[in-house]
Design an enzyme around this catalytic site. Structure first.
Site, PDB file in Angstrom:
ATOM      1  N   PRO A 146       0.975  -1.213   0.177  1.00 24.90           N
ATOM      2  CA  PRO A 146       0.325  -0.391  -0.350  1.00 24.90           C
ATOM      3  C   PRO A 146       0.746   0.641  -0.041  1.00 24.90           C
ATOM      4  CG  PRO A 146       0.083  -0.816   1.737  1.00 24.90           C
ATOM      5  CD  PRO A 146       0.968  -1.795   1.230  1.00 24.90           C
ATOM      6  N   LYS A 171       4.817  -5.181  -6.259  1.00 26.41           N
ATOM      7  CA  LYS A 171       3.852  -4.615  -7.000  1.00 26.41           C
ATOM      8  C   LYS A 171       3.588  -3.345  -6.096  1.00 26.41           C
ATOM      9  CE  LYS A 171       0.179  -2.932  -7.697  1.00 26.41           C
ATOM     10  NZ  LYS A 171       0.212  -1.922  -6.930  1.00 26.41           N
ATOM     11  N   GLU A 174       0.606   2.687  -6.974  1.00 28.82           N
ATOM     12  CA  GLU A 174       0.851   3.415  -7.902  1.00 28.82           C
ATOM     13  C   GLU A 174       1.077   4.590  -7.678  1.00 28.82           C
ATOM     14  OE1 GLU A 174      -1.360   2.156  -7.349  1.00 28.82           O
ATOM     15  OE2 GLU A 174      -3.766   2.049  -8.080  1.00 28.82           O
ATOM     16  N   SER A 224      -6.084  -2.266   1.609  1.00 25.34           N
ATOM     17  CA  SER A 224      -7.574  -2.465   1.597  1.00 25.34           C
ATOM     18  C   SER A 224      -9.049  -3.526   2.198  1.00 25.34           C
ATOM     19  CB  SER A 224      -8.710  -1.402   1.359  1.00 25.34           C
ATOM     20  OG  SER A 224      -8.267  -2.579  -0.195  1.00 25.34           O
ATOM     21  N   ALA A 226     -11.745  -4.873   1.260  1.00 29.38           N
ATOM     22  CA  ALA A 226     -11.964  -4.869   0.002  1.00 29.38           C
ATOM     23  C   ALA A 226     -11.049  -5.694  -0.974  1.00 29.38           C
ATOM     24  CB  ALA A 226     -12.409  -3.459  -0.112  1.00 29.38           C
ATOM     25  N   GLY A 228      -8.198  -7.125  -0.334  1.00 23.68           N
ATOM     26  CA  GLY A 228      -7.899  -8.460   0.179  1.00 23.68           C
ATOM     27  C   GLY A 228      -9.181  -9.126  -0.597  1.00 23.68           C
ATOM     28  N   GLU A 245      -3.135  -8.950   5.010  1.00 24.13           N
ATOM     29  CA  GLU A 245      -2.979  -7.861   6.192  1.00 24.13           C
ATOM     30  C   GLU A 245      -4.009  -6.216   5.563  1.00 24.13           C
ATOM     31  OE1 GLU A 245      -1.064  -7.922   8.741  1.00 24.13           O
ATOM     32  OE2 GLU A 245       0.161 -10.035   8.500  1.00 24.13           O
ATOM     33  N   GLU A 377     -13.473   2.393   7.933  1.00 23.11           N
ATOM     34  CA  GLU A 377     -12.296   2.721   8.511  1.00 23.11           C
ATOM     35  C   GLU A 377     -11.703   4.328   7.776  1.00 23.11           C
ATOM     36  OE1 GLU A 377      -8.835   1.148   6.201  1.00 23.11           O
ATOM     37  OE2 GLU A 377      -7.617   1.140   8.414  1.00 23.11           O
ATOM     38  N   PHE A 379      -9.160   7.313   7.072  1.00 24.60           N
ATOM     39  CA  PHE A 379      -7.974   6.826   6.811  1.00 24.60           C
ATOM     40  C   PHE A 379      -7.443   8.559   6.955  1.00 24.60           C
ATOM     41  CE2 PHE A 379      -4.303   4.038   5.044  1.00 24.60           C
ATOM     42  CZ  PHE A 379      -4.365   3.940   5.811  1.00 24.60           C
TER      43      PHE A 379
HETATM   44  P1  NAD Z   1      -5.117  -0.494  -0.850  1.00 26.70           P
HETATM   45  O1  NAD Z   1      -6.542  -1.713  -1.123  1.00 26.70           O
HETATM   46  O2  NAD Z   1      -6.138   0.350  -2.375  1.00 26.70           O
HETATM   47  O3  NAD Z   1      -3.679  -0.686  -1.956  1.00 26.70           O
HETATM   48  C1  NAD Z   1      -2.947  -1.540  -1.756  1.00 26.70           C
HETATM   49  C2  NAD Z   1      -2.355  -2.017  -2.975  1.00 26.70           C
HETATM   50  O4  NAD Z   1      -2.877  -2.917  -3.600  1.00 26.70           O
HETATM   51  C3  NAD Z   1      -1.822  -1.231  -3.858  1.00 26.70           C
HETATM   52  O5  NAD Z   1      -0.751  -1.345  -4.253  1.00 26.70           O
HETATM   53  C4  NAD Z   1      -2.907  -1.317  -5.365  1.00 26.70           C
HETATM   54  O6  NAD Z   1      -2.125  -1.323  -6.390  1.00 26.70           O
HETATM   55  C5  NAD Z   1      -3.463  -2.964  -4.981  1.00 26.70           C
HETATM   56  N1  NAD Z   1      -4.084  -3.363  -5.857  1.00 26.70           N
HETATM   57  C6  NAD Z   1      -5.326  -2.199  -6.633  1.00 26.70           C
HETATM   58  N2  NAD Z   1      -6.312  -3.331  -7.038  1.00 26.70           N
HETATM   59  C7  NAD Z   1      -6.009  -4.134  -6.460  1.00 26.70           C
HETATM   60  C8  NAD Z   1      -6.854  -5.486  -7.052  1.00 26.70           C
HETATM   61  N3  NAD Z   1      -8.072  -5.253  -7.681  1.00 26.70           N
HETATM   62  N4  NAD Z   1      -5.962  -6.876  -7.446  1.00 26.70           N
HETATM   63  C9  NAD Z   1      -4.550  -6.742  -6.926  1.00 26.70           C
HETATM   64  N5  NAD Z   1      -3.746  -5.204  -6.280  1.00 26.70           N
HETATM   65  C10 NAD Z   1      -4.869  -4.361  -6.617  1.00 26.70           C
HETATM   66  O7  NAD Z   1      -4.778  -0.323  -0.198  1.00 26.70           O
HETATM   67  P2  NAD Z   1      -4.230   1.826   0.281  1.00 26.70           P
HETATM   68  O8  NAD Z   1      -4.875   2.793   0.002  1.00 26.70           O
HETATM   69  O9  NAD Z   1      -3.197   1.514  -0.457  1.00 26.70           O
HETATM   70  O10 NAD Z   1      -3.753   1.541   1.537  1.00 26.70           O
HETATM   71  C11 NAD Z   1      -4.809   1.623   2.527  1.00 26.70           C
HETATM   72  C12 NAD Z   1      -5.992   0.413   3.403  1.00 26.70           C
HETATM   73  O11 NAD Z   1      -4.364  -0.228   3.665  1.00 26.70           O
HETATM   74  C13 NAD Z   1      -6.069   0.164   4.680  1.00 26.70           C
HETATM   75  O12 NAD Z   1      -7.620   0.682   4.474  1.00 26.70           O
HETATM   76  C14 NAD Z   1      -5.028   0.267   5.239  1.00 26.70           C
HETATM   77  O13 NAD Z   1      -5.906  -0.465   7.023  1.00 26.70           O
HETATM   78  C15 NAD Z   1      -4.332  -0.925   5.166  1.00 26.70           C
HETATM   79  N6  NAD Z   1      -3.448  -1.576   5.088  1.00 26.70           N
HETATM   80  C16 NAD Z   1      -3.243  -2.798   5.952  1.00 26.70           C
HETATM   81  C17 NAD Z   1      -1.693  -2.835   7.223  1.00 26.70           C
HETATM   82  C18 NAD Z   1      -1.567  -4.096   7.656  1.00 26.70           C
HETATM   83  O14 NAD Z   1      -0.444  -4.411   7.958  1.00 26.70           O
HETATM   84  N7  NAD Z   1      -3.107  -4.744   8.783  1.00 26.70           N
HETATM   85  C19 NAD Z   1      -1.083  -1.829   6.762  1.00 26.70           C
HETATM   86  C20 NAD Z   1      -1.248  -0.990   5.402  1.00 26.70           C
HETATM   87  C21 NAD Z   1      -2.265  -0.664   5.324  1.00 26.70           C
END
Ligand code: NAD
Length: 493
Positions: A146, A171, A174, A224, A226, A228, A245, A377, A379
């Protein structure tokens, strides 16, 4: 302009697109990065699979030397890496110096633990036999990170996965690929070509191609809930291993005996760190009635001292949010919570301290459990305070969540601390010291906050399989093999 890192060299993308990486504090273009495609992701995974065949045979002690060297270079490169992290992500520089040091420490940790980590020997069931287990790498790991801790959350995957003998295709988000790409030319350039690769691009394009790729055996994802969930669903069709995570709405309880000189600044840091963009931010604060007034007054006063600005300024406590979209979402959540009856004591607005996405540290009280401030959540830098009758009610409300990432308490009463610890589902439970991690201790979430653990020995096993070896050192024909005529006396008439 930055390119993709595949097979130990910079390479262009099969598409022609380029993405500008924007500084969220100044809105300036920091750099440009070629946008990877699904075809690039498949090319990287195939190259990684080839490289992994050699890497898995490198003795663990040798692999450890590579990781120690990576740690050394990370520390040497901390000034540049922290600058890139601040410019692409907005966090204050001092937090990014911490982030780089935590990454180096994590590489050092896995360099050692992977070479010390053993299988087991098992008492055999017959004479002249040996039974033992060995740990094997999975193959190619797709790591998806993320934006909020780009290097750290990549490192928690990359270091143990490499130490265990896997190859990794990473990856980055972005929005924040620059510090990660810097690893390719510095700290991780020491690795054999193809063992560590970076493909930039979007989730739906590059991320999903990696999830679907037959060369990938494991997806290690932080982001996120969603996304995951979507990844887990996709990966299920090919039975790939997934480590997830995910998001959290962590509680923080201030019990009646808490020392407010500690609890007030502790809770503020736990909520406003990285502008509230931390998975384990204290997103629900519960304070017992007896000290609520004092706590809230002091919390608001403390909040007003925080300096919001460009993270490159060493005086800055809190930087901008990552994007205009992120700011709009947080502001909307605050607005809907106020409309539902929450009281705004500080912030609640955009801050005009620069062209970027600055949001004032915000304090809401009179928050109820059904308000967006605590059901979604948030953020961003929004402290949502709920006043509760007593410790019992605090624990009951804190435990009521579909998430289970972390939980925090401030108390000197061991009874309250232990009762809260046993009632609240959380992967990490912090007492009087919120949000502190330890490389040797597992980190992860329960319920909708994730599957699996990073860090510690668990974080290494996440990237290994167990093979049971059965050895008979006297090759002889067994009496229980064919023909069964030899055993007919055993069968009841
Ligand atoms: P995000 O889910 O939008 O993106 C995370 C990553 O997933 C990015 O690299 C994104 O390009 C990729 N991604 C997006 N759609 C995808 C798909 N369909 N298939 C595969 N990969 C895809 O999250 P974010 O906005 O970057 O980060 C914030 C979120 O992450 C918050 O919900 C936060 O709680 C969570 N987070 C969790 C932890 C943990 O250790 N539990 C740590 C940090 C952040």
């Amino acid at each position: 302009m930055k390119k993709l890192w595949i097979g130990g060299e910079w390479t262009g993308s099969s598409g022609g697109d380029v993405r500008q990486i924007i500084d969220p504090a100044t809105l300036e273009v920091v750099d440009e990065v070629v946008e990877g495609t699904a075809a690039d992701a498949r090319r990287a995974a195939a190259r990684a699979a080839e490289a992994q065949r050699g890497w898995r045979k490198v003795p663990a002690a040798e692999r450890g030397k590579f990781l120690h060297e990576a740690a050394r270079i990370l520390r040497e490169d901390a000034a540049v890496l922290s600058m890139l992290l601040t410019r692409e992500g907005g966090k204050p520089r001092v937090e990014n110096l911490d982030e780089v040091e935590w990454c180096a420490a994590c590489f050092d940790y896995y360099a050692e633990i992977a070479r010390n980590s053993r299988g087991s020997s098992i008492p055999p069931v017959a004479e002249h036999q040996l039974n033992f287990t060995i740990k094997e790498p999975l193959g190619v790991v797709a790591a998806i990170a993320p934006f909020n801790y780009p290097l750290l959350l990549a490192t928690w995957k990359v270091a143990p996965a490499l130490a265990a003998g896997n190859a990794v295709v990473l990856k980055p988000s972005e929005l924040t690929p620059l510090a990660t790409l810097r690893l390719c030319e510095r700290a991780l350039a020491v690795l054999p070509p193809g063992v560590f690769e970076v493909v930039t691009g979007t989730g739906p394009e590059v991320g999903e191609a990696l999830v679907d790729d037959p060369n990938v055996q494991c997806i290690a994802f932080t982001g996120s809930t969603a996304v995951g969930t979507r990844i887990a669903t996709r990966a299920a069709s090919s039975l790939k291993r997934v480590n997830l995570e995910l998001g959290g709405i962590d509680p923080l309880i201030v019990f009646e005996d808490a020392d407010l000189d500690v609890a007030v600044p502790g809770a503020a840091w736990a909520r406003f760190l990285n502008s509230g963009q931390v998975c384990t931010s204290a997103k629900r604060i519960y304070v017992v009635e007896g000290l609520a007034r004092d706590f809230v007054d002091r919390f608001v006063a403390h909040t007003s001292t925080l300096k919001v600005g460009n993270g490159m300024d060493p005086e800055t406590d809190m930087g901008p949010l990552i994007s205009a979209r992120a700011l709009e979402r947080v502001h909307d959540q605050v607005g809907r919570s106020i409309a539902a009856g929450a009281k705004l004591l500080a912030g609640g607005r955009r801050l005009d301290v620069g062209p970027g996405h600055f949001y004032a540290p915000t304090v809401l009280t009179d928050v109820r459990p059904d308000m967006p401030a605590v059901t979604e959540e948030v953020f961003g830098p929004v402290a949502s305070i709920q006043v509760v009758r007593d410790g019992e009610e605090a624990i009951e409300l804190a435990a009521r969540s579909e998430y289970g990432l972390g939980a925090n308490v401030f108390t000197r009463d061991l009874g309250w601390a232990m009762r809260a610890m046993s009632e609240i589902k959380a992967g990490t439970f912090w007492i009087n010291d919120p949000l502190t991690d330890n490389d040797a201790a597992p980190f992860g979430g329960m319920r909708k906050s994730g599957l699996g653990r990073e860090l510690g020995e668990e974080g290494l096993d996440a990237f290994r399989e167990t093979k049971h070896v059965h050895l008979d050192w006297v090759p002889e024909r067994k009496p229980y093999w064919y023909p069964y005529a030899n055993r007919k006396h055993e069968v009841p008439k």
